[in-house]
Design a protein around this motif. Structure first.
Motif, PDB file in Angstrom:
ATOM      1  N   PRO A  79       0.814  -1.215   0.000  1.00 54.97           N
ATOM      2  CA  PRO A  79       0.000   0.000   0.000  1.00 54.97           C
ATOM      3  C   PRO A  79       0.849   1.269   0.000  1.00 54.97           C
ATOM      4  N   ASP A  80       0.272   2.340  -0.477  1.00 62.90           N
ATOM      5  CA  ASP A  80       0.915   3.657  -0.443  1.00 62.90           C
ATOM      6  C   ASP A  80      -0.167   4.682  -0.117  1.00 62.90           C
ATOM      7  N   ASP A  87      -0.069   2.514   6.047  1.00 67.03           N
ATOM      8  CA  ASP A  87       0.537   1.537   5.137  1.00 67.03           C
ATOM      9  C   ASP A  87       0.805   0.221   5.859  1.00 67.03           C
ATOM     10  N   LEU A  88       1.411   0.304   7.038  1.00 67.55           N
ATOM     11  CA  LEU A  88       1.791  -0.903   7.763  1.00 67.55           C
ATOM     12  C   LEU A  88       0.579  -1.697   8.240  1.00 67.55           C
ATOM     13  N   VAL A  89      -0.443  -1.011   8.739  1.00 68.47           N
ATOM     14  CA  VAL A  89      -1.656  -1.712   9.171  1.00 68.47           C
ATOM     15  C   VAL A  89      -2.310  -2.402   7.974  1.00 68.47           C
ATOM     16  N   THR A  90      -2.441  -1.689   6.875  1.00 64.50           N
ATOM     17  CA  THR A  90      -3.048  -2.271   5.672  1.00 64.50           C
ATOM     18  C   THR A  90      -2.251  -3.482   5.202  1.00 64.50           C
ATOM     19  N   LEU A  95      -1.516  -9.279   4.534  1.00 66.93           N
ATOM     20  CA  LEU A  95      -0.666 -10.451   4.719  1.00 66.93           C
ATOM     21  C   LEU A  95      -1.413 -11.530   5.487  1.00 66.93           C
ATOM     22  N   ALA A  96      -2.072 -11.154   6.589  1.00 65.94           N
ATOM     23  CA  ALA A  96      -2.815 -12.131   7.388  1.00 65.94           C
ATOM     24  C   ALA A  96      -3.942 -12.762   6.573  1.00 65.94           C
ATOM     25  N   SER A 135       8.158  -4.618  -0.047  1.00 65.46           N
ATOM     26  CA  SER A 135       7.550  -4.191   1.221  1.00 65.46           C
ATOM     27  C   SER A 135       8.370  -3.137   1.947  1.00 65.46           C
ATOM     28  N   THR A 136       9.673  -3.127   1.765  1.00 59.68           N
ATOM     29  CA  THR A 136      10.477  -2.106   2.450  1.00 59.68           C
ATOM     30  C   THR A 136      10.232  -0.715   1.877  1.00 59.68           C
ATOM     31  N   ALA A 137       9.591  -0.639   0.725  1.00 56.01           N
ATOM     32  CA  ALA A 137       9.280   0.671   0.138  1.00 56.01           C
ATOM     33  C   ALA A 137       8.402   1.499   1.075  1.00 56.01           C
ATOM     34  N   MET A 138       7.561   0.837   1.874  1.00 57.81           N
ATOM     35  CA  MET A 138       6.722   1.574   2.820  1.00 57.81           C
ATOM     36  C   MET A 138       7.581   2.368   3.796  1.00 57.81           C
ATOM     37  N   VAL A 139       8.630   1.731   4.294  1.00 56.82           N
ATOM     38  CA  VAL A 139       9.512   2.365   5.271  1.00 56.82           C
ATOM     39  C   VAL A 139      10.410   3.394   4.584  1.00 56.82           C
TER      40      VAL A 139
END
Length: 195
Positions: A79-80, A87-90, A95-96, A135-139
């Motif tokens: 997500p972005d 982003d992390l919650v989404t 993932l879950a 996934s590291t793009a979020m950070v």
């Protein structure tokens, strides 16, 4: 149109064959499980020769890794939202949700139960490297926006989030819902000790 022109055309026969083999791989894995997964069954279902699969993917592990990575890439879009916490919650919820599906469970089985032969080690490393790159793009975006200091290790941050999700779904079989995903993200961003 000649056969050579068809072969060179993006999205042509080669892409269709690849798609058929990867779809068949997931179908055979779901039907038979990892222990009874056979390339011969994939070849028969996809309508190709086994040698074509070995020529393109090299091993069963390479084939499984490619099929499951494609599935994860399709189902686990990064997500972005413009805000790291969102982003992390989404991402944790996605993932879950994905890991609770038959294909997601198969992915965890392949990654966890696969042996340590070089082909499996390589397939596992490639899978995690490609997933981490997305996934590291979020950070990384959060660092660029000033939400996080540039001393944050993006891969470690993502691993600290996805680790508990995998742990709950794979080992304890506990569900991960949006409320838990939010608690995990808040613990990641703010720690577990009150200020």
């Amino acid at each position: 149109m000649t056969e050579r022109e068809v072969r060179r055309r993006p999205g042509g026969r080669s892409a269709r064959v690849r798609q058929a083999v990867l779809d068949a791989t997931v179908e055979v894995l779901l039907a038979r499980g990892l222990a009874d997964f056979r390339i011969a069954a994939v070849a028969a279902l996809a309508g190709v020769h086994e040698t074509s699969i070995y020529r393109r993917w090299g091993s069963r592990e390479g084939l499984l890794g490619d099929a499951l990575l494609r599935s994860a890439d399709h189902e686990l879009q990064v997500p972005d939202t413009g805000r790291l916490r969102d982003d992390l919650v989404t991402y944790a919820v996605r993932l879950a949700t994905y890991l609770a599906t038959p294909v997601g469970r198969a992915l965890d089985q392949v990654l966890v139960l696969g042996d340590d032969r070089p082909a499996m080690v390589e397939a596992r490393a490639r899978f995690w490297a490609e997933r981490a790159a997305g996934s590291t793009a979020m950070v990384t975006r959060a660092v660029a926006r000033g939400e996080l200091p540039d001393t944050v290790d993006p891969r470690l941050a993502v691993e600290m989030l996805v680790g508990p999700v995998h742990f709950r779904l794979l080992l304890t079989r506990d569900p991960v819902d949006a409320a838990l995903a939010t608690r995990l993200v808040d613990a990641l961003l703010h720690g577990i000790v009150p200020p």
